[in-house]
Design a protein around this motif. Sequence first.
Motif, PDB file in Angstrom:
ATOM      1  N   THR A 426      23.126  50.726  42.058  1.00 45.52           N
ATOM      2  CA  THR A 426      21.704  50.418  42.009  1.00 45.52           C
ATOM      3  C   THR A 426      21.324  49.564  43.209  1.00 45.52           C
ATOM      4  OG1 THR A 426      19.939  49.397  40.712  1.00 45.52           O
ATOM      5  CG2 THR A 426      22.093  48.347  40.607  1.00 45.52           C
ATOM      6  N   ASP A 428      18.329  47.975  42.847  1.00 46.47           N
ATOM      7  CA  ASP A 428      17.274  47.265  42.148  1.00 46.47           C
ATOM      8  C   ASP A 428      17.505  45.760  42.275  1.00 46.47           C
ATOM      9  OD1 ASP A 428      15.413  46.192  40.480  1.00 46.47           O
ATOM     10  OD2 ASP A 428      16.111  47.194  38.658  1.00 46.47           O
ATOM     11  N   SER A 431      17.277  43.581  38.963  1.00 44.08           N
ATOM     12  CA  SER A 431      18.372  43.648  37.995  1.00 44.08           C
ATOM     13  C   SER A 431      19.462  42.638  38.303  1.00 44.08           C
ATOM     14  CB  SER A 431      18.963  45.061  37.960  1.00 44.08           C
ATOM     15  OG  SER A 431      19.588  45.371  39.200  1.00 44.08           O
ATOM     16  N   ARG A 440      10.931  38.119  37.081  1.00 45.01           N
ATOM     17  CA  ARG A 440      11.455  39.230  36.286  1.00 45.01           C
ATOM     18  C   ARG A 440      10.714  39.336  34.954  1.00 45.01           C
ATOM     19  NH1 ARG A 440      17.807  40.803  34.978  1.00 45.01           N
ATOM     20  NH2 ARG A 440      17.331  42.578  33.637  1.00 45.01           N
ATOM     21  N   ASN A 503      10.410  52.154  37.620  1.00 45.59           N
ATOM     22  CA  ASN A 503      10.692  50.891  38.295  1.00 45.59           C
ATOM     23  C   ASN A 503      10.763  51.147  39.801  1.00 45.59           C
ATOM     24  OD1 ASN A 503      11.873  48.632  39.464  1.00 45.59           O
ATOM     25  ND2 ASN A 503      13.379  48.356  37.848  1.00 45.59           N
ATOM     26  N   TYR A 505      12.041  49.671  42.132  1.00 46.30           N
ATOM     27  CA  TYR A 505      13.311  49.303  42.763  1.00 46.30           C
ATOM     28  C   TYR A 505      14.473  50.176  42.288  1.00 46.30           C
ATOM     29  CZ  TYR A 505      10.837  45.048  44.113  1.00 46.30           C
ATOM     30  OH  TYR A 505       9.951  44.156  44.644  1.00 46.30           O
ATOM     31  N   SER A 506      14.199  51.137  41.436  1.00 46.30           N
ATOM     32  CA  SER A 506      15.265  51.937  40.835  1.00 46.30           C
ATOM     33  C   SER A 506      15.646  53.125  41.712  1.00 46.30           C
ATOM     34  CB  SER A 506      14.824  52.449  39.458  1.00 46.30           C
ATOM     35  OG  SER A 506      13.751  53.362  39.588  1.00 46.30           O
ATOM     36  N   GLN A 507      16.830  53.696  41.417  1.00 49.80           N
ATOM     37  CA  GLN A 507      17.282  54.899  42.115  1.00 49.80           C
ATOM     38  C   GLN A 507      16.313  56.049  41.869  1.00 49.80           C
ATOM     39  OE1 GLN A 507      19.834  55.423  44.212  1.00 49.80           O
ATOM     40  NE2 GLN A 507      21.774  54.700  43.395  1.00 49.80           N
ATOM     41  N   THR A 542       9.510  50.368  47.535  1.00 47.43           N
ATOM     42  CA  THR A 542      10.371  51.514  47.220  1.00 47.43           C
ATOM     43  C   THR A 542      10.851  52.195  48.492  1.00 47.43           C
ATOM     44  OG1 THR A 542       9.089  51.843  45.207  1.00 47.43           O
ATOM     45  CG2 THR A 542      10.556  53.624  45.854  1.00 47.43           C
ATOM     46  N   GLN A 545      13.534  50.064  49.931  1.00 49.56           N
ATOM     47  CA  GLN A 545      14.789  50.216  49.210  1.00 49.56           C
ATOM     48  C   GLN A 545      15.490  51.524  49.584  1.00 49.56           C
ATOM     49  OE1 GLN A 545      15.158  46.923  48.226  1.00 49.56           O
ATOM     50  NE2 GLN A 545      16.270  47.845  46.544  1.00 49.56           N
ATOM     51  N   GLN A 613      25.639  46.739  42.157  1.00 47.95           N
ATOM     52  CA  GLN A 613      24.831  46.730  43.367  1.00 47.95           C
ATOM     53  C   GLN A 613      25.454  47.601  44.456  1.00 47.95           C
ATOM     54  OE1 GLN A 613      21.774  45.111  43.907  1.00 47.95           O
ATOM     55  NE2 GLN A 613      21.872  44.921  41.681  1.00 47.95           N
TER      56      GLN A 613
END
Length: 737
Positions: A426, A428, A431, A440, A503, A505-507, A542, A545, A613
């Motif tokens: 991830t 993110d 997380s 958060r 999200n 920041y997610s994959q 995004t 990231q 991570q």
Amino acid sequence: MFHSIGALVSGPKTRWTTLIVWVAMAIILSVSLPAAGDQKQNNADNLHEDSPSLQAARVMEKYFPGESGLPALVVWHRPDGLNEQDFRLMAEISQQLKEKPLKGQKSLLSLHQFPPPALKQMVSEDGSTLVQPIIFDESMEPEQLKKSLHALQDRIKKASGTDPFTTTMDAPDKLSLRISGPAGIAVDATDLFLNADFVLLIATILLVLVVLLLIYRSPLLAIIPLIGVGFAYAVTSPLLGWMAKKGWIVVDSQSLAIMTVLLFGAGTDYCLFFITRFRQELMRDSNRFHALRRTFREASGAIAMSGFTVMLALLALLVAKYGAYERFAVPFSLSILIMMLASLTLVPALLAIIGRVAFFPFVPRTPEEEQQRAVEKGKDYKPKKARRTLSATVGQLVVTKPRRVVIACTITLGILAAFASQITFTYDLLSSFPKDMPSREGFERIAESYSPGELAPVSVIVKNGPDLSKTLAEHPAVNEVAERQISTIDPAYSLYRLVLNANPYSQEAMKVIPELRNIAAEALETSGAVQNDTSIWLAGQTAEQYDVKSWTDRDSHVIIPLVIGLIAVLLFAYLRSLITTINLILTVLLSYVAALGMGWIILHYGFGVAAIQGAIPLYAFVFLIALGEDYNIFMISSIWKKAKTMPLKEAIKEGVTQTSGVITSAGLILAATFAVLITMPIQVLVQFGLITALGVLLDTFVVRALLVPSLTALMGKMAFWPSRSKQQESSLKTRAK
């Protein structure tokens, strides 16, 4: 050469000179240069300047200056529903921010200008939450941003007469506020590392001291390695601070925290190897200066080789494009270099000054000295009988049953390595943070009340193209597309704000970035606009990231082969054996993958971690490959030296027996220091500390103790290829005669 250096730094007269030089160096540098901790820059860009998301940010800053910047999302929440009093408070704060902006504030959503019906339409469907964005200058330092956000909190507290920032978000009939978004996350991330390097330093010192006391059972001897590490730190910190002040390097809290662990872990190991060898020599020679010279001759080569191996492996991070990797290179490699020099100069000088007293109450003596003490006490002298130790048992095992040992170790490591293929990664950032961190909590409230993409929308900028609002909205991951904006600076540029339903920041969200780019490009090509100098940019968290993942993958593909190549060249130059060099590289690689697998078993199946991570594999690789070869070098060096005067299997047995104790102790210390990172509040350090500690333990107890010596025993004289063993040379000379 090493014999001469030993005499130079630890002779009867020069020992004091060596100590004075180190003391003077530490004082002068500490007084004249800034400490590394004073030059920390926690907001340094991680992305390379050629990253598409940064190019998009520059285009956005130029043509949509009011839309660019660092957003802070003020999350207003009342579980039973926001009321008229809350709306009046929002309007009052909004008017204050308009009339008297915060430092660095660029723009905000002016809630006081909205009529009550329009304001209520901005509230979530359940009526409990409203998000107010405030845009700050993205070039602000974290401390400046923190002061502005604290000033905002003070205004709200004063206007409301309460402190809604400490009110739990599920408290019934109470207003609670949290500041989230990229600005809130940046400030919270900085606070997590506030004084972390100092706390980590104290924890590491205490841990190492306790372990050394358990190993040596000598208070004075346990302090000597800490003195060496302390002087190395006192020299390294101002040098790094000076380089950072000059702008040559960038240091941040994360790199300084891990550098502290590395310095104490690796530094204590080097001291441990030297001190253990010195103890052995003191049991053979009553003159401590002669014993030190022989210790230097026998141990210094392996220590220097190990230090250079780790240093070069860490310097390989300089070729990284991702800033978080590249910033590690100089602090880590410089600290290892200075620690290696301290262990080869300062520590021998201290031992020369203190002498045998350093080992009190278990002072090593020669048989003659033991006999003389017995006579003085009126006792009969009885030589101590050699006891069969666990190290001797292991040494016997690897030469009598090498095939079984190799098969057992390979299967064990292979099973653990198989779990590495199941790892989910991830990128993110949230997380990694504690669940009770304000930003958060605010994000989770946004995700529950709105679309999680509200936290960080994706900005699509198009030049010379038709309206793509409908086309972009058709993507299944897009929850909402704001009204198209035309640049007032150049009408050829259009901006589309996209809120994803995932999200940001997610994959899952990151995969959308190239898809959106392709959809926009196809739509423009179909419309024929592509012929009119059309360009497409994607900006936002995004998109950044996605670039982080791209650069991380690129660095892994470049640095991993480079590190393997550098270490292979050093090992071959030192050992002059291609077969053993290959064995050492492959076994440590297997151990590294097994550590990843074992770490995943513990984190995922033991603690329910859904993903680790994305930066962890490369971090762990560089440390485990370099540090893992350290122990192999010490053990193989011992075998190679003994093979000059005895059969190879006997040399393996003696080498394993002689080095097992000290390497095991060193491995436990190094693993324990990395395990200290598990106490840190951010998950990326917890995961890195756990996986690296596991890798060190696997290297210590499986690879070095069992696998490598068993492979050497199986291969016999082939292990020396292409160079000849001393036994072969002796045999050839005998035949020639």
